[in-house]
Each structure stands twice: as structure tokens, then as C-alpha cells.
Design a protein around this motif. Structure first.
Motif, PDB file in Angstrom:
ATOM      1  N   HIS A 267       0.818  -1.220   0.000  1.00 23.64           N
ATOM      2  CA  HIS A 267       0.000   0.000   0.000  1.00 23.64           C
ATOM      3  C   HIS A 267       0.850   1.267   0.000  1.00 23.64           C
ATOM      4  CE1 HIS A 267      -3.930  -1.946   0.721  1.00 23.64           C
ATOM      5  NE2 HIS A 267      -3.238  -2.829   1.413  1.00 23.64           N
ATOM      6  N   CYS A 268       2.146   1.162  -0.268  1.00 25.29           N
ATOM      7  CA  CYS A 268       2.998   2.366  -0.164  1.00 25.29           C
ATOM      8  C   CYS A 268       2.686   3.358  -1.287  1.00 25.29           C
ATOM      9  CB  CYS A 268       4.477   1.989  -0.139  1.00 25.29           C
ATOM     10  SG  CYS A 268       5.233   1.775  -1.763  1.00 25.29           S
ATOM     11  N   SER A 269       3.037   4.618  -1.047  1.00 26.44           N
ATOM     12  CA  SER A 269       2.694   5.669  -2.002  1.00 26.44           C
ATOM     13  C   SER A 269       3.519   5.559  -3.289  1.00 26.44           C
ATOM     14  CB  SER A 269       2.851   7.043  -1.359  1.00 26.44           C
ATOM     15  OG  SER A 269       4.171   7.210  -0.910  1.00 26.44           O
ATOM     16  N   ASP A 270       4.733   5.001  -3.225  1.00 27.23           N
ATOM     17  CA  ASP A 270       5.534   4.816  -4.452  1.00 27.23           C
ATOM     18  C   ASP A 270       4.848   3.818  -5.382  1.00 27.23           C
ATOM     19  OD1 ASP A 270       7.556   6.594  -3.829  1.00 27.23           O
ATOM     20  OD2 ASP A 270       8.897   5.070  -3.003  1.00 27.23           O
TER      21      ASP A 270
ATOM     22  N   GLN B 167      -0.556  -7.930   3.802  1.00 27.69           N
ATOM     23  CA  GLN B 167      -0.609  -6.554   3.318  1.00 27.69           C
ATOM     24  C   GLN B 167       0.524  -5.812   4.010  1.00 27.69           C
ATOM     25  OE1 GLN B 167      -4.536  -4.602   2.990  1.00 27.69           O
ATOM     26  NE2 GLN B 167      -5.355  -6.398   4.022  1.00 27.69           N
ATOM     27  N   ILE B 168       1.307  -5.079   3.220  1.00 27.40           N
ATOM     28  CA  ILE B 168       2.416  -4.340   3.811  1.00 27.40           C
ATOM     29  C   ILE B 168       2.254  -2.844   3.550  1.00 27.40           C
ATOM     30  CG2 ILE B 168       4.045  -6.280   3.746  1.00 27.40           C
ATOM     31  CD1 ILE B 168       5.231  -5.061   1.170  1.00 27.40           C
ATOM     32  N   GLN B 169       2.974  -2.063   4.335  1.00 28.00           N
ATOM     33  CA  GLN B 169       2.960  -0.599   4.245  1.00 28.00           C
ATOM     34  C   GLN B 169       1.551  -0.028   4.439  1.00 28.00           C
ATOM     35  OE1 GLN B 169       5.875   0.745   4.378  1.00 28.00           O
ATOM     36  NE2 GLN B 169       6.999   0.668   2.452  1.00 28.00           N
ATOM     37  N   VAL B 170       0.763  -0.653   5.313  1.00 34.40           N
ATOM     38  CA  VAL B 170      -0.604  -0.155   5.538  1.00 34.40           C
ATOM     39  C   VAL B 170      -0.598   1.223   6.204  1.00 34.40           C
ATOM     40  CG1 VAL B 170      -1.807  -2.391   5.533  1.00 34.40           C
ATOM     41  CG2 VAL B 170      -0.853  -1.520   7.659  1.00 34.40           C
ATOM     42  N   ALA B 171       0.540   1.639   6.713  1.00 38.69           N
ATOM     43  CA  ALA B 171       0.656   2.999   7.271  1.00 38.69           C
ATOM     44  C   ALA B 171       0.373   4.039   6.192  1.00 38.69           C
ATOM     45  CB  ALA B 171       2.047   3.215   7.863  1.00 38.69           C
TER      46      ALA B 171
ATOM     47  N   MET C  41      -9.513   2.115   1.316  1.00 31.25           N
ATOM     48  CA  MET C  41      -9.069   0.768   0.952  1.00 31.25           C
ATOM     49  C   MET C  41      -9.233  -0.229   2.102  1.00 31.25           C
ATOM     50  SD  MET C  41      -8.204   0.120  -2.076  1.00 31.25           S
ATOM     51  CE  MET C  41      -7.061  -1.264  -2.006  1.00 31.25           C
ATOM     52  N   ALA C  42      -9.284   0.295   3.328  1.00 33.03           N
ATOM     53  CA  ALA C  42      -9.408  -0.591   4.490  1.00 33.03           C
ATOM     54  C   ALA C  42     -10.825  -1.133   4.628  1.00 33.03           C
ATOM     55  CB  ALA C  42      -8.993   0.149   5.749  1.00 33.03           C
ATOM     56  N   ARG C  43     -11.790  -0.518   3.925  1.00 34.94           N
ATOM     57  CA  ARG C  43     -13.187  -0.914   4.100  1.00 34.94           C
ATOM     58  C   ARG C  43     -13.863  -1.271   2.780  1.00 34.94           C
ATOM     59  NH1 ARG C  43     -12.038   3.471   6.836  1.00 34.94           N
ATOM     60  NH2 ARG C  43     -13.083   4.773   5.300  1.00 34.94           N
ATOM     61  N   LEU C  44     -13.101  -1.844   1.848  1.00 32.98           N
ATOM     62  CA  LEU C  44     -13.652  -2.211   0.541  1.00 32.98           C
ATOM     63  C   LEU C  44     -14.822  -3.186   0.657  1.00 32.98           C
ATOM     64  CD1 LEU C  44     -10.808  -2.804  -2.067  1.00 32.98           C
ATOM     65  CD2 LEU C  44     -12.470  -0.940  -1.960  1.00 32.98           C
TER      66      LEU C  44
END
Ligand SMILES: [Zn+2]
Ligand SMILES: [Zn+2]
Length: 130
Positions: A26-29, A106-110, A116-119
Motif C-alpha cells: 500500500h505504499c505511495s511509491d 498486506q504491507i505498508q498499511v501505514a 481501501m481498508a473498508r472495501l
């Protein structure tokens, strides 16, 4: 061996079903480069991935390199000699059978987009709403 390709088919690949790890990032990059809310990755040894066709490389960070099809723009691979020496991350949503390799984390959830957390709470339609 699972196979995949870019949208136009100029780049094709074959990877082992057994990955070193597999996760949705989920990272911004990842989000900006893919133009998508998240990216699914499967990490394999560079010598285990067979690539046909030429990719273009973009430096998305000091050591991070994103490899994409120069014809259709599909993002396919990621390398980073500092954190993944000798390895390559594959965007496993580009597999011909995207269910062949299932991410287990799931990584980089920060950095995850809030919605996206409540799809699972969003109305879902088999095709388009009628
Ligand atoms: Zn392409
Ligand atoms: Zn990422």
C-alpha cells in the motif's frame, strides 16, 4: 510455472509458483507508479524469472528500479540491489491466472488509502450497477 505479460504482450514472463514472499503493498511509491490503490508483489530470484521482450527502467527511489513495458506502460517488475540483492519483485496481478499466486500479507498499511481498508463495505456489482 505461472506466466504473465504486460497489457500489449510485448513483454512476457514466466516465474516459479514458490515465491520468497508475496504481499499486497500500500505504499505511495507503488500507488503512484501503478496509478492504482495498491500493488501485489511476488519476490523471486532473478535467475528464476524468464523475461521475453524489453522493459524500460524508472528510478522511483535512490535504489529502487521499476521496470515497465515501453509500449503499453504496464508496470511489471521491481528491483532494489540494496534490499533485494539478486532478487526481483513481480507484479503478480499481471499473471495470466492472477489467482495462481495469492498474496498472504498486506504491507505498508501505514500509507494505505483510507477507503481501501473498508472495501468489503462498499456495494459490489457483478458488472455495472443496473
Ligand atoms: Zn506492453
Ligand atoms: Zn510499495
Amino acid at each position: 510455472m505461472p506466466k504473465g505479460q504486460c497489457h500489449c504482450g510485448a513483454v512476457r514472463y514466466e516465474m516459479p509458483a514458490e515465491t520468497i514472499h508475496k504481499a499486497v503493498c500500500h505504499c505511495s511509491d507503488c500507488r503512484r507508479h501503478a496509478g492504482a490503490p495498491m500493488v501485489a508483489w511476488g519476490l523471486v530470484g532473478k535467475d528464476q524469472l524468464k523475461i521475453e521482450g524489453e522493459t524500460k527502467e524508472y528510478a522511483s527511489s535512490e535504489n529502487g528500479r521499476r521496470h515497465f513495458c515501453p509500449q503499453c506502460g504496464t508496470a511489471l517488475f521491481y528491483t532494489n540491489e540494496l534490499i533485494f540483492p539478486g532478487q526481483i519483485d513481480v507484479q503478480i496481478a499481471t499473471l495470466d491466472d492472477p489467482d495462481a499466486i495469492r498474496p498472504d500479507a498486506q504491507i505498508q498499511v501505514a500509507e494505505r488509502i483510507g477507503w481501501m481498508a473498508r472495501l468489503d463495505q462498499m456495494p459490489a456489482f457483478e458488472r455495472y450497477p443496473g
